[in-house]
Motif scaffolding. Sequence first.
Motif, PDB file in Angstrom:
ATOM      1  N   PRO A  90      68.740  18.897  54.589  1.00  0.00           N
ATOM      2  CA  PRO A  90      68.257  19.432  53.428  1.00  0.00           C
ATOM      3  C   PRO A  90      67.445  18.527  52.631  1.00  0.00           C
ATOM      4  N   SER A  91      66.707  19.468  51.876  1.00  0.00           N
ATOM      5  CA  SER A  91      65.609  18.789  50.821  1.00  0.00           C
ATOM      6  C   SER A  91      65.926  18.556  49.678  1.00  0.00           C
ATOM      7  N   THR A 111      69.418  25.728  56.020  1.00  0.00           N
ATOM      8  CA  THR A 111      69.728  24.402  55.917  1.00  0.00           C
ATOM      9  C   THR A 111      70.583  23.975  54.765  1.00  0.00           C
ATOM     10  N   GLN A 112      70.092  24.500  53.378  1.00  0.00           N
ATOM     11  CA  GLN A 112      70.602  24.132  52.306  1.00  0.00           C
ATOM     12  C   GLN A 112      72.079  24.452  52.196  1.00  0.00           C
ATOM     13  N   ALA A 113      72.272  25.809  52.449  1.00  0.00           N
ATOM     14  CA  ALA A 113      73.502  26.352  52.422  1.00  0.00           C
ATOM     15  C   ALA A 113      74.530  25.728  53.328  1.00  0.00           C
ATOM     16  N   THR A 114      74.422  25.091  54.567  1.00  0.00           N
ATOM     17  CA  THR A 114      75.127  24.532  55.506  1.00  0.00           C
ATOM     18  C   THR A 114      75.352  23.142  55.379  1.00  0.00           C
ATOM     19  N   SER A 171      77.930  23.168  46.129  1.00  0.00           N
ATOM     20  CA  SER A 171      77.405  24.232  45.079  1.00  0.00           C
ATOM     21  C   SER A 171      76.656  25.027  45.377  1.00  0.00           C
ATOM     22  N   HIS A 172      75.612  24.687  46.444  1.00  0.00           N
ATOM     23  CA  HIS A 172      74.635  25.532  46.738  1.00  0.00           C
ATOM     24  C   HIS A 172      75.215  26.717  47.468  1.00  0.00           C
ATOM     25  N   ILE A 173      76.090  26.522  48.515  1.00  0.00           N
ATOM     26  CA  ILE A 173      76.722  27.948  49.248  1.00  0.00           C
ATOM     27  C   ILE A 173      77.530  28.522  48.208  1.00  0.00           C
ATOM     28  N   TYR A 220      80.340  33.156  53.075  1.00  0.00           N
ATOM     29  CA  TYR A 220      79.126  33.217  52.942  1.00  0.00           C
ATOM     30  C   TYR A 220      78.449  34.384  54.003  1.00  0.00           C
ATOM     31  N   ILE A 221      78.872  34.447  55.070  1.00  0.00           N
ATOM     32  CA  ILE A 221      78.616  35.136  56.131  1.00  0.00           C
ATOM     33  C   ILE A 221      78.805  36.627  55.686  1.00  0.00           C
TER      34      ILE A 221
END
Length: 261
Positions: free
Chosen positions: A5-6, A46-49, A54-56, A154-155
């Motif tokens: 993740p960035s 990438t960021q979600a997983t 907090s992102h997902i 999320y899915i």
Amino acid sequence: MGAQPSSPKPDTTIQVIGAGLPRTGTASFSLALNILLDAPVYHGGTQATLGPPSHIQAWIDLLSRWPPHSPSDTRTIQTHLQNRLDGYAAVTDSPCNGLIPELLTLFPNAMVICTTRDPDAWVKSMATVSNAATLWFLRFVLFWLPGMRHFPAYIDVLRKQWIVLYGQPEPATREHWDRHMAYLKRTVPEDRLVFFDVKDGWEPLCKVLGRDVPGVEFPRINDGKAIEELTMKFIVKGLVRWGAVLLTAGVGVASVVYART
């Protein structure tokens, strides 16, 4: 899907909105943008997983309110987008490839670039993503992983987004592809919409962004392989956590029984 993740960079705002569907080279495209713009890129998968939980959770809340049914929903969606994308120069992959009007409202000067590939090859490759993301036991296996326990939910909201935009979410078909292209042409001004195949390398992308061709090879990331490897990694990690929990519980029960006898 990228390898890591960035992290956001202060005083950085969205210059490019990646509108390509998953499995169209979005990870390679993200890394290419990172090089060209010299700034972090938000790759949704990438960021979600791999990013902070907090992102997902934010994406789940956003998509559960989308499409908005009230001014409150609209404000919440805008707030989530601003918070998640603040400090990034570009955003790619799901779910933002299905939130183009909302993103253009927030970032009116951004260029919309849709990564493409042969549609029939895309249909075949999407089967890999669907199989990995919809394994029936994921909700149970991932329970003890702080961020990934939210992955099944999320899915579910990603499925809802696809149903609203294109019809039934899986299996992916040529009709899904065609509807996405029609959606982009309907929502993005013609002079702001660019189609790009990562197989074409640096030159067309650099021309669109007004950048010199870098002195490095264009990134090539195998999204399908990365997804399979990441899925297996999380399954193994989840099973190990379950093993530790059950072992601890077993020791506790044994201790209680031993103390009573």
